[in-house]
Design a protein around this motif. Structure first.
Motif, short mmCIF file in Angstrom:
data_model
loop_
_atom_site.label_atom_id
_atom_site.label_comp_id
_atom_site.label_asym_id
_atom_site.label_seq_id
_atom_site.Cartn_x
_atom_site.Cartn_y
_atom_site.Cartn_z
N SER A 171 5.32 4.84 7.25
CA SER A 171 4.90 3.61 6.59
C SER A 171 4.22 3.94 5.27
CB SER A 171 3.95 2.81 7.49
OG SER A 171 2.84 3.59 7.88
N SER A 390 2.88 -6.55 9.62
CA SER A 390 3.43 -5.63 8.63
C SER A 390 3.82 -6.32 7.33
CB SER A 390 4.64 -4.90 9.20
OG SER A 390 5.72 -5.80 9.39
N LYS A 392 6.69 -6.69 6.27
CA LYS A 392 7.62 -5.72 5.69
C LYS A 392 8.44 -6.35 4.57
CE LYS A 392 11.32 -2.52 6.99
NZ LYS A 392 12.14 -1.98 8.09
#
Length: 395
Positions: A171, A390, A392
């Protein structure tokens, strides 16, 4: 006209009468014969081991009643290819080892990761704090003017990212410089103030105490180093959805896919000319750094000496790392960033909760305490980051 003995022998043999062979007896069959009839003497060079022909056919090695001929092989040439291969291998090994230590010696080092009372214990996985500083060192006056970097001396943080890799995946987390956090000995202030007040040591401590994640490695690169690395790999392709123009960053780009050289790449990652200012900028930085590492680790770069050698020398000369960091650590970092940029991991920003301002810090942003805690807890335990926190992003 009288016929020669040789003619007579040939004629006699042609009629099948061994008695008519002037050499007589059984030897007439063995040594006689007309060369025109394909006899043993039809080609005196047919078999060099067939006996001593000049001695009248005396029996010898290979002849009647003699031992089988001994065929002598020509002297075998000594095979030197094995020795040559070994020499080449040794030379290559020396070049690799020597090149490694040379590049390792070019790294700028600073005692960054120091212990302090109450420091976070070691956490599983590997964590890098990657910092892009605004140091102008190494840029000429013309380059500063062209890139609109200004004349400020010293160095401040322009970008900060936490790279994690381990069993829980990879990450890359952006830490916005305007994040409002507690700084040891200085109360609460923006995250980049920690760097300005106490350099890398205080910045690392602030990140560790705020996130609860132990920093294992530190890497910092300034403007000149960033430009040099981008140019060393031949530029990096980025696809822009809309034009970008920012005089403060020396940037004027058209929409579409294009290869950014070092100067344009620097403007791209510095620009804050967005609706969400620094928050959108950190997304651009992650995307670009990921693309840069992907290009740097590609076969087209690594096997091309006109790319790999300048990349290695520029990288080694322009990165500042901790005292215990080495070239192989940077290579591992590059490989991890290559993977996460290719979709094998998470690229995101610390969840933002709100904004505010103070007389000491000016405008700042705050983290979403609950989501940020969940994100960093996952890193501390080397587990996948929950999708719910997250955020993302693509690229």
């Amino acid at each position: 006209m009288a016929r020669s003995g040789y003619d007579g022998a040939g004629a006699g043999h042609a009629h099948g009468g061994p008695g008519r062979d002037p050499y007589g007896g059984a030897y007439g069959d063995v040594y006689g014969g007309d060369p025109r009839q394909g006899g043993p003497y039809s080609d005196p060079y047919d078999d060099p081991y067939a006996g001593d022909q000049l001695a009248g056919g005396r029996p010898g090695p290979g002849g009647p009643g003699g031992p089988p001929p001994v065929r002598r092989r020509p002297p075998r040439r000594k095979r030197r290819w094995g020795r040559g291969f070994g020499v080449v291998l040794v030379v290559l090994l020396l070049l690799v080892v020597g090149g490694y230590f040379y590049l390792d010696s070019k790294l700028e080092r600073e005692d960054v990761l120091v212990d302090y009372a109450g420091r976070v214990a070691d956490t599983p996985g590997t964590n890098w704090l990657i910092v892009g500083s605004d140091s102008r060192e190494g840029l000429s006056r013309e380059e500063r003017a062209k890139m609109a970097t200004g004349k400020a001396s010293g160095r401040r943080t322009d970008s900060m990212m936490l790279l994690h890799y381990g069993e829980g995946g990879t990450s890359l987390i952006s830490l916005p410089r305007d994040s409002y956090v507690p700084i040891e000995g200085h109360g609460r202030n923006k995250l980049n103030a920690a760097f300005a007040l106490g350099g890398p040591k205080l910045l690392v401590r602030t990140v560790e105490e705020t996130t609860g994640v132990r920093v294992d490695h530190y890497a910092e690169i300034g403007f000149a180093g960033f430009v040099g690395v981008v140019d060393a790999v031949g530029g990096v392709e980025m696809c822009l959805k809309e034009p970008m123009k920012d005089p403060k960053a020396g940037l004027d780009l058209q929409a579409g896919c294009q290869t950014l050289d070092g100067a344009h790449a620097l403007g791209y990652v510095r620009s804050r000319n967005y609706a969400r200012a620094d928050l959108e900028r950190v997304e651009k930085q992650r995307q670009f750094f990921g693309a840069l590492m992907k290009k740097a680790a590609s076969p087209g770069t690594l096997v091309n000496p006109f790319r790999s050698i300048p990349l290695a020398t520029n990288g080694a000369s322009n990165f500042l790392v901790d005292e215990d960091d080495h070239i192989h650590d940077l290579a591992r970092m590059m490989w991890a960033m290559k993977g996460v940029s290719g979709g094998d991991g998470v690229m995101t920003t610390v969840p933002i909760g709100g904004s505010g301002s103070s007389s000491a810090a000016g405008s700042y942003i705050t983290w979403d305490r609950q989501k940020a805690t969940a994100l960093f807890d996952a890193l501390k335990q080397d587990q996948p980051i929950p999708a719910s926190v997250s955020g993302k992003d693509a690229g």
